[in-house]
Write a protein that holds these residues in place. Structure first.
Motif, short mmCIF file in Angstrom:
data_model
loop_
_atom_site.label_atom_id
_atom_site.label_comp_id
_atom_site.label_asym_id
_atom_site.label_seq_id
_atom_site.Cartn_x
_atom_site.Cartn_y
_atom_site.Cartn_z
N ALA A 1 0.94 -1.15 0.03
CA ALA A 1 0.06 -0.10 -0.01
C ALA A 1 0.69 1.09 -0.15
O ALA A 1 0.21 2.29 -0.02
N ALA A 2 2.09 0.97 -0.12
CA ALA A 2 3.12 2.14 -0.09
C ALA A 2 2.89 3.04 -1.23
O ALA A 2 2.71 2.60 -2.41
N PRO A 3 2.70 4.60 -0.91
CA PRO A 3 2.82 5.46 -2.26
C PRO A 3 3.97 5.33 -3.09
O PRO A 3 4.90 4.90 -2.56
N GLY A 4 3.41 5.92 -4.66
CA GLY A 4 4.99 6.15 -5.17
C GLY A 4 5.30 5.21 -6.36
O GLY A 4 6.13 5.57 -7.36
N SER B 1 0.91 0.02 -9.31
CA SER B 1 0.67 -1.36 -8.76
C SER B 1 1.42 -2.38 -9.74
O SER B 1 2.10 -3.55 -9.02
N LEU B 2 1.59 -2.18 -10.91
CA LEU B 2 2.07 -3.12 -11.84
C LEU B 2 3.41 -2.99 -11.54
O LEU B 2 4.28 -4.13 -11.58
N ASP B 3 4.22 -1.81 -11.24
CA ASP B 3 5.59 -1.80 -11.01
C ASP B 3 5.71 -2.56 -9.87
O ASP B 3 6.89 -3.21 -9.54
N ARG B 4 5.00 -2.39 -8.74
CA ARG B 4 5.36 -3.25 -7.43
C ARG B 4 5.25 -4.77 -7.94
O ARG B 4 6.14 -5.53 -7.29
N ALA B 5 4.17 -5.03 -8.39
CA ALA B 5 3.81 -6.56 -8.75
C ALA B 5 5.09 -7.36 -9.45
O ALA B 5 5.61 -8.26 -9.27
N GLY B 6 5.89 -6.30 -10.42
CA GLY B 6 6.84 -6.98 -11.15
C GLY B 6 8.12 -6.97 -10.27
O GLY B 6 9.22 -7.73 -10.72
N ARG B 7 8.18 -6.56 -9.13
CA ARG B 7 9.36 -6.94 -8.14
C ARG B 7 9.01 -8.04 -7.17
O ARG B 7 9.93 -8.42 -6.36
N LEU B 8 8.15 -8.81 -7.48
CA LEU B 8 7.83 -9.97 -6.72
C LEU B 8 7.86 -11.26 -7.26
O LEU B 8 8.35 -12.37 -6.79
N VAL B 9 8.10 -11.26 -8.58
CA VAL B 9 7.77 -12.68 -9.34
C VAL B 9 8.96 -12.54 -10.39
O VAL B 9 9.46 -11.48 -10.84
N GLN B 10 9.34 -13.84 -10.89
CA GLN B 10 10.31 -13.90 -11.75
C GLN B 10 9.78 -13.53 -13.41
O GLN B 10 10.47 -13.32 -14.33
#
Length: 297
Positions: free
Chosen positions: A100-103, A106-115
């Motif tokens: 939930a952190a701003p900045g 959401s897709l950018d954040r998702a791309g940091r979770l998976v290969q």
């Protein structure tokens, strides 16, 4: 050996090659997870504009994807992920992801979770072609995100030999009719003379110095295999296209004599246009000679 070697012998055919996807296997994690996530984070820090783009209006689609991932990962991989409110915790590496952190988009954040690379396709209006509206694309296979963002399927795949003539219409029908409850899976493959995961340069033949020969082709060419999934997001109706990249030296493929023969038949069947598009024109003779040697071993 990589888990997907999706080449087959026989006459060359350009086809969708779709199969049903079990959503339990939507995302894959293996022993390369930490190294590939580290590489994704490096690229996002140093070349963000090359590996992430999102058009205005894609925020809701990205948020839906992130929510799906944040629910899926702890359920499917409980040894690796745990959820505490809005924080997704990597139990092994100790990373904490505040969802939930701003900045960040959401897709950018998702791309940091998976290969997987993550691409979002949506129609701009009812009846219009699907366009690429956002993507986290750290491991492109010789294409640039900047050349594809905001463009329809016809333009995205325009450089692919025979795509618009033979596949565009069925692919557009598939996107229009893809059901939420029927996610799909396909595989794709290529052979590269560079082992880098991040390859944004275009398709086609390029100089290699020194030239690759039959004696070193096994360690200087690499089978690059893509496991691709497609699913419709239930709330927004967008289509999520994931690309999981695996690769290994050709020597690992050719260690199995039957597989070496099958790969040789597949490469030999490529029409000249496809061979050039894949950057194999100059390597074909050495590659086929090597594979013939390995198939006969």
């Amino acid at each position: 050996m990589i888990p997907y070697v999706p080449f087959s012998a026989g006459p060359y055919r350009i086809q969708m090659g779709l199969g049903a996807l079990d959503l339990d296997d939507w995302i894959q994690i293996d022993g390369n997870y930490r190294a590939e996530i580290d590489e994704r984070l490096r690229l996002l820090a140093q070349r963000h504009g090359d590996v992430f783009e999102a058009l205005p209006g894609s925020e809701a689609i990205g948020a839906e994807l992130l929510a799906l991932l944040a629910a899926h990962l702890p359920r499917r991989f409980p040894d690796r992920f745990a959820r505490e409110g809005d924080v997704l915790i990597d139990r092994i590496d100790g990373r904490r992801h505040d969802l939930a952190a701003p900045g960040l988009h959401s897709l950018d954040r998702a791309g940091r979770l998976v290969q997987e690379d993550l691409c979002l396709m949506a129609p701009p209006a009812a009846g219009e072609p699907y366009v690429l509206v956002a993507a986290s694309l750290c491991f492109p296979s010789r294409w640039r995100l900047a050349d594809k963002i905001g463009r329809p399927l016809r333009a995205i795949h325009g450089p692919t030999p025979f795509f618009n003539e033979k596949l565009l219409a069925p692919v557009e029908r598939f996107f229009a009719n893809l059901a939420v409850e029927r996610p799909m899976l396909r595989t794709n493959w290529s052979i590269h003379d560079d082992p880098a995961l991040f390859q944004p340069q275009g398709h086609g033949d390029r100089p290699v110095d020194p030239p690759i020969t039959v004696d070193d082709v096994g360690v200087r060419l690499f089978l690059r295999s893509e496991r691709q999934t497609l699913r419709r997001l239930p709330a927004t109706g967008a289509v999520l296209f994931t690309i999981r990249t695996y690769q290994c030296p050709i020597a690992e493929v050719a260690a199995d004599s039957a597989r070496a023969g099958t790969l040789a038949a597949a490469v030999a069947a490529f029409p000249p246009e496809t061979l050039a598009y894949k950057g194999l024109t100059q390597h074909k003779a050495a590659l086929l000679a090597y594979l013939a040697r390995m198939a006969a071993a």
